[in-house]
Design an enzyme around this catalytic site. Sequence first.
Site, short mmCIF file in Angstrom:
data_model
loop_
_atom_site.label_atom_id
_atom_site.label_comp_id
_atom_site.label_asym_id
_atom_site.label_seq_id
_atom_site.Cartn_x
_atom_site.Cartn_y
_atom_site.Cartn_z
N HIS A 190 57.93 49.36 23.12
CA HIS A 190 56.67 48.79 23.16
C HIS A 190 56.36 47.91 22.02
O HIS A 190 55.28 47.05 21.98
CB HIS A 190 55.46 49.76 23.33
CG HIS A 190 54.29 49.24 23.77
ND1 HIS A 190 52.97 48.95 23.36
CD2 HIS A 190 53.69 48.92 25.31
CE1 HIS A 190 51.99 48.42 23.94
NE2 HIS A 190 52.59 48.64 25.26
N LYS A 192 56.20 44.21 19.70
CA LYS A 192 55.95 43.15 19.95
C LYS A 192 56.22 42.28 18.57
O LYS A 192 55.26 42.02 18.15
CB LYS A 192 54.77 42.41 20.79
CG LYS A 192 54.43 43.30 22.18
CD LYS A 192 53.84 44.60 21.90
CE LYS A 192 53.00 45.14 23.24
NZ LYS A 192 53.80 45.43 24.23
N ASP A 197 64.57 33.97 10.40
CA ASP A 197 65.42 33.85 9.01
C ASP A 197 64.83 34.82 7.86
O ASP A 197 64.75 34.37 6.65
CB ASP A 197 64.94 32.27 8.52
CG ASP A 197 65.32 31.22 9.57
OD1 ASP A 197 66.30 31.52 10.17
OD2 ASP A 197 64.91 29.92 9.44
N HIS A 409 43.96 42.79 25.78
CA HIS A 409 45.08 43.65 25.45
C HIS A 409 45.16 43.90 23.98
O HIS A 409 46.10 44.44 23.59
CB HIS A 409 46.18 42.77 26.16
CG HIS A 409 47.56 43.63 26.04
ND1 HIS A 409 48.84 43.37 25.58
CD2 HIS A 409 47.78 44.90 26.81
CE1 HIS A 409 49.71 44.15 25.72
NE2 HIS A 409 49.12 45.10 26.76
N LYS A 411 45.01 45.26 20.00
CA LYS A 411 45.38 46.72 19.42
C LYS A 411 45.12 46.64 17.83
O LYS A 411 46.17 46.41 17.21
CB LYS A 411 46.92 47.16 19.92
CG LYS A 411 47.12 47.04 21.40
CD LYS A 411 48.43 47.09 21.62
CE LYS A 411 48.66 46.60 23.17
NZ LYS A 411 47.87 47.10 23.99
N ASP A 416 35.74 48.18 6.26
CA ASP A 416 34.88 47.60 5.40
C ASP A 416 36.38 47.02 4.03
O ASP A 416 35.75 46.37 3.47
CB ASP A 416 34.14 48.27 4.60
CG ASP A 416 34.47 49.80 4.35
OD1 ASP A 416 35.01 50.13 3.40
OD2 ASP A 416 34.31 50.47 5.13
#
Length: 482
Positions: A190, A192, A197, A409, A411, A416
């Site tokens: 899952h 992403k 480089d 979507h 996440k 603080d």
Amino acid sequence: MFVNGGYTAASEKAISKWRKTQMIVVVVFTICILAVLCNLLVLPLLFSSSSEYNTPDIPCTSKCRVVLVESIPENLTYPDGAPSHVSTYQTWLNLILSAEKTIDIASFYWTLRPHDLNISGDFPSAKEGETIFKELMKAGTNRSIQIRIAHSIPDGTYLPNLDVEELVAAKAAEARALNFTRLMGAGILHTKMWLVDDKHFYVGSANIDFRSLTQVKELGAAVYNCSCLAQDMSKLFEVYWKLGEDGATVPPKWPADLKTDFNFNNTLHVPFNNTDARVVLSSSPPPFCPEGRVSDIDAILHVIDEAKSFIKIAVMDYLPIIPEYGSRSIPQLFWPVIDDRLRKAAIERGVTVQILGSIWNHTSYKMLPYLRSFKIIDEIRNNKVDVKLFRVPTSTDEQKKIPYVRVNHNKYMVTDNVAYIGTSNWDGSYFTVTAGIGLTVNNTATDGPSEDPNTLQKQLLDVFNRDWNSEYAEDLIFPAGN
């Protein structure tokens, strides 16, 4: 003793013995010097990592830059002056065009072009995804950029991965699919993540999907000119790459070249935007973590425990369970790991907790009762816990035709003192059998939280407050009769 102007036999014997002793001392001394030089110079070269993808360690410099990245769906607007950031599309395009040697991408699936979804019609919102696909094809063919793609095994018509197949067929990229049924018994890749480089990278909520650029609300971070951190990120990709080999299994011990020195006991100090930051990269599930790597769930719990005044969370799904898998062949399990820690922070330390979930066509019917249970704590700590749901409106015919769109979507979590951006939804399966990564950035100075508006923590806080106070955030209410 001299006899007739010469040495006696006894004196010659003594001199010979002294010379032999001198030679032994010189030889021993020389051997010691050579041993020291070998230990300092030669042995590190012999026993250093031999991975062909490793690059020499490069210290962090003042050029390290972090940028907050968003996808704002079409027809979702904010008032003038509201926080806004560079788009996911522009970020990915920048990464592709800046590549000089390599592009590594870890992803769930690929749908950069609408025809992969078996839907007909003209979709103007797909243009950006199509551009990303074309630029990757040109990078891997015309520009000779080495592109590697790690992804989950395609799921038939639902997730066909035709983009990857076409890139591989054109010899523009090399790809490996991870079989999570074999590796973990369940789950998916899952993550992403883009890595260029071993110097620049993106991490966030956006799948490699045209919908993630124009039809879904996404949030991530792009890091530029920061080899010290990017090289640590490359070790996460190498884990996926090894697990994508034919017949691969999770090893009982990962190779030494994949270990990391950077965790919450030894954070990586990075001068993000000329402001000192302490950074940690985390990974899930725990079996995917080589020596020294913080698991993603431990990173989230650490951030919660370190919060002193507030915790603000934006996540599509929040469920204190591990859902059932495989037609319920793996039963549902209670998993209150995050849930307990949030309640503890609110009740024992008086920390204000705000959770911004998502409401859309595919919201789990189980999520809302769990979120409502947080509201009970209000009666104990005077409104220290609050929950809202963010709804992305659907207004055009195109938006109605495209499946799995119009959702927040995101996440992430901001406190603080810390900004945390991840790739996982918050139910137990994402931290036990599913692969994901997290970026934790702490800008706290010795005298308290930084007031610098350029810090990732301050920018993320502004985004949360923008969304929480927007017309798209709905109060979570109890059903009639309760």
